[in-house]
Design a protein around this motif. Structure first.
Motif, short mmCIF file in Angstrom:
data_model
loop_
_atom_site.label_atom_id
_atom_site.label_comp_id
_atom_site.label_asym_id
_atom_site.label_seq_id
_atom_site.Cartn_x
_atom_site.Cartn_y
_atom_site.Cartn_z
N ASN A 62 50.27 48.43 57.31
CA ASN A 62 50.47 46.75 57.61
C ASN A 62 49.63 46.16 56.95
N LEU A 63 49.42 46.17 55.62
CA LEU A 63 48.22 45.45 54.75
C LEU A 63 48.94 44.42 53.94
N ASN A 64 48.28 43.41 53.63
CA ASN A 64 48.45 42.24 52.58
C ASN A 64 47.79 42.25 51.43
N SER A 65 46.86 43.28 51.37
CA SER A 65 45.90 43.35 49.84
C SER A 65 45.56 44.60 49.86
N LEU A 66 45.30 44.98 48.57
CA LEU A 66 44.59 46.50 48.31
C LEU A 66 43.52 46.12 47.18
N PRO A 67 42.44 46.74 47.33
CA PRO A 67 41.47 46.98 45.91
C PRO A 67 42.20 48.05 45.28
N VAL A 68 41.79 48.00 43.80
CA VAL A 68 42.13 49.18 42.77
C VAL A 68 40.87 49.59 42.26
N VAL A 69 40.84 50.81 42.60
CA VAL A 69 39.61 51.65 42.19
C VAL A 69 39.71 52.89 41.34
N ASP A 70 38.76 53.50 40.61
CA ASP A 70 38.92 54.65 39.86
C ASP A 70 38.49 55.84 40.60
N ASP A 71 38.34 56.92 40.10
CA ASP A 71 38.05 58.00 40.98
C ASP A 71 36.69 58.03 41.45
N ASN A 72 35.79 57.37 40.98
CA ASN A 72 34.37 57.14 41.58
C ASN A 72 34.26 55.95 42.32
N ASN A 73 35.58 55.66 42.74
CA ASN A 73 35.38 54.40 43.79
C ASN A 73 34.71 53.08 43.13
N GLN A 74 34.81 53.09 41.91
CA GLN A 74 34.46 51.76 41.24
C GLN A 74 35.50 50.72 41.43
N ILE A 75 35.42 49.32 41.43
CA ILE A 75 36.34 48.63 41.52
C ILE A 75 36.76 48.11 40.31
N LEU A 76 38.08 48.07 40.02
CA LEU A 76 38.86 47.95 38.81
C LEU A 76 39.72 46.76 38.92
N GLY A 77 40.06 46.32 40.33
CA GLY A 77 40.85 45.19 40.45
C GLY A 77 41.32 44.98 41.84
N ALA A 78 42.32 44.15 41.76
CA ALA A 78 42.73 43.69 43.25
C ALA A 78 44.07 43.19 43.32
N ILE A 79 45.07 43.73 44.26
CA ILE A 79 46.42 43.20 44.39
C ILE A 79 46.61 42.51 45.74
N ASN A 80 47.54 41.76 46.04
CA ASN A 80 47.97 41.57 47.14
C ASN A 80 49.72 41.35 46.99
N THR A 81 50.13 40.86 48.45
CA THR A 81 51.54 40.80 48.43
C THR A 81 52.22 39.72 47.43
N HIS A 82 51.27 38.65 47.21
CA HIS A 82 51.95 37.66 46.19
C HIS A 82 51.78 38.08 44.82
N THR A 83 50.91 39.07 44.52
CA THR A 83 50.89 39.61 43.21
C THR A 83 52.06 40.27 42.89
#
Length: 326
Positions: free
Chosen positions: A298-319
């Motif tokens: 039940n989420l509207n957005s998600l962070p995008v990370v690599d295997d080391n939990n480093q932030i690569l990007g972000a997406i949401n429902t609108h994306t």
């Protein structure tokens, strides 16, 4: 009054058809036995292709079953028995398995081909409504698709029988798919075009927001300042980081909950109200996997990370909507 009577008659007729065919399909489920398992094993052990042969309405069903098998990881094609007798039989090889579809089990066009197919050493799966038919007896495995009656009021037009044959084909295809572990990625490779292909072949990496478009703040920043970042980046969230390592998330929904429980938000830092251990997704996942994860949690957005939990990007429902994934 006449129009009302006619409308009622049409609706009743339609309901009778649906109920009759539904009953036939239910009876098919109850009748499955070892022969179905044997048919699946023959197909799974096949090193060539599955060849579907049917005449008339059964030919249309054969084409559909072949298409379903092919799209779910079992190479298959349909051959018209008339054309097969004039050269197309050469398309069948010793490595293949043949499925013949004939409700009566006595189709002359198919019976003409069977001795030649048997001579090639090809296994035959006969799908008929008569266990004592000629095709049934000569087949290596028989799949019984008998129905009590057709949905046609004269019990003539192939209706229930073609539906049951189609469902039997679907049962074979999906059982094989499940048994061989055919994945979403496998499915995508055979459906590259159209809306389905777009949903399966679009990856998170191609649609995620990156660089300066990612709303990121440190845990010690004031909540009010974090809200300014969230507003500017228009993703409905901010990601809380420590040297680009994801530590948490704060969303529009979190803000509503904070306002309900904290009368004075001016002194709060984002680290005090963020959600720890938040859900995230990797960039190499299909975008549809993000949709499934967001639905599940039940989420509207998600962070995008690599295997080391480093932030690569972000997406949401609108994306996802912009990319026509949903």
């Amino acid at each position: 009054m006449y129009l009302l009577t006619m409308s009622n008659s049409l609706l009743q007729s339609a309901k009778n058809v649906i109920l009759t065919e539904a009953k036939a399909v239910t009876m098919l489920a109850d009748s499955l036995d070892q022969n179905f398992i044997d048919a699946c094993q023959l197909i799974q052990n096949c090193t060539g292709k599955v060849v579907l042969i049917g005449m008339g309405k059964s030919g249309h069903i054969a084409s559909k079953i072949a298409a379903t098998l092919a799209s779910t990881g079992t190479p298959a094609f349909a051959v018209h028995p008339g054309e097969a007798g004039h050269g197309d039989l050469g398309m069948i090889t010793q490595e293949d398995v043949v499925i013949t579809i004939s409700y009566s089990g006595e189709s002359d066009e198919i019976m003409t081909l069977i001795p030649i197919i048997k001579h090639l050493g090809v296994f035959i799966i006969g799908m008929t409504g008569n266990v004592n038919s000629s095709i049934s007896k000569i087949s290596d495995v028989h799949l019984d698709v008998n129905v009590e009656k057709e949905a046609c009021p004269h019990n003539l037009a192939p209706t229930s029988s073609t539906t049951v044959a189609l469902v039997m084909g679907d049962a074979l295809a999906i059982s094989l798919l499940t048994n061989k572990g055919f994945s979403v990625d496998d499915f995508a490779r055979s459906h590259p075009s159209g809306a389905l292909g777009r949903r399966l072949l679009t990856f998170v990496s191609t649609i995620m927001k990156t660089g300066n478009d990612i709303p990121m703040v440190s845990a010690d920043i004031k909540l009010l300042n974090a809200l300014l970042v969230m507003s500017q980046k228009t993703l409905g969230m901010v990601l809380i980081t420590d040297n680009n390592t994801l530590k948490g998330i704060f969303t529009d929904g979190d803000l509503r909950r904070v306002l309900e429980t904290h009368p004075n938000i001016q002194t709060l830092t984002i680290g005090e109200v963020m959600t720890h251990n938040c859900q995230s997704i990797s960039a190499d996942k299909p975008a549809i996997a993000a949709v499934q994860m967001m639905d599940k949690f039940n989420l509207n957005s998600l962070p995008v990370v690599d295997d080391n939990n480093q932030i690569l990007g972000a997406i949401n429902t609108h994306t996802l909507m912009q990319a026509k994934i949903i």
